[in-house]
Design a protein around this motif. Sequence first.
Motif, PDB file in Angstrom:
ATOM      1  N   THR A 196       0.837  -1.190   0.000  1.00 10.38           N
ATOM      2  CA  THR A 196       0.000   0.000   0.000  1.00 10.38           C
ATOM      3  C   THR A 196       0.872   1.239   0.000  1.00 10.38           C
ATOM      4  O   THR A 196       1.921   1.276   0.650  1.00 10.38           O
ATOM      5  N   THR A 207       2.057   3.936   1.343  1.00  8.07           N
ATOM      6  CA  THR A 207       2.233   4.659   2.603  1.00  8.07           C
ATOM      7  C   THR A 207       3.724   4.872   2.820  1.00  8.07           C
ATOM      8  O   THR A 207       4.554   4.345   2.077  1.00  8.07           O
ATOM      9  N   PRO A 223      -4.273   3.862  -0.141  1.00  5.70           N
ATOM     10  CA  PRO A 223      -4.933   3.674   1.151  1.00  5.70           C
ATOM     11  C   PRO A 223      -6.454   3.533   1.011  1.00  5.70           C
ATOM     12  O   PRO A 223      -7.089   2.765   1.728  1.00  5.70           O
ATOM     13  N   ARG A 224      -7.031   4.233   0.063  1.00  5.96           N
ATOM     14  CA  ARG A 224      -8.477   4.163  -0.163  1.00  5.96           C
ATOM     15  C   ARG A 224      -8.911   2.758  -0.576  1.00  5.96           C
ATOM     16  O   ARG A 224     -10.009   2.310  -0.235  1.00  5.96           O
ATOM     17  N   ALA A 259      -9.159   0.964   2.639  1.00 11.61           N
ATOM     18  CA  ALA A 259     -10.222   1.559   3.451  1.00 11.61           C
ATOM     19  C   ALA A 259     -11.600   1.139   2.963  1.00 11.61           C
ATOM     20  O   ALA A 259     -12.503   0.898   3.778  1.00 11.61           O
TER      21      ALA A 259
END
Length: 64
Positions: free
Chosen positions: A9, A11, A34-35, A38
């Motif tokens: 991811t 990050t 990240p979405r 999420a």
Amino acid sequence: MNALSPGFTDTDLLPERDRAVAAGMSPFGRIGAPRDVADVAVFLASDEARWVTGENIQAGGGVA
């Protein structure tokens, strides 16, 4: 109880040197946003997942 296992991811925890290799491992040709992770978490927390039980959901863009 369910579990969510994110893959590579975008990050600060994913080193720059590993990003191209990680993207190449996915059939989508990219690392996850990240979405992306999420959205799966929101689904699992919603009433729509009320019948999903004891699962480990892989949110890794096809990387096993």
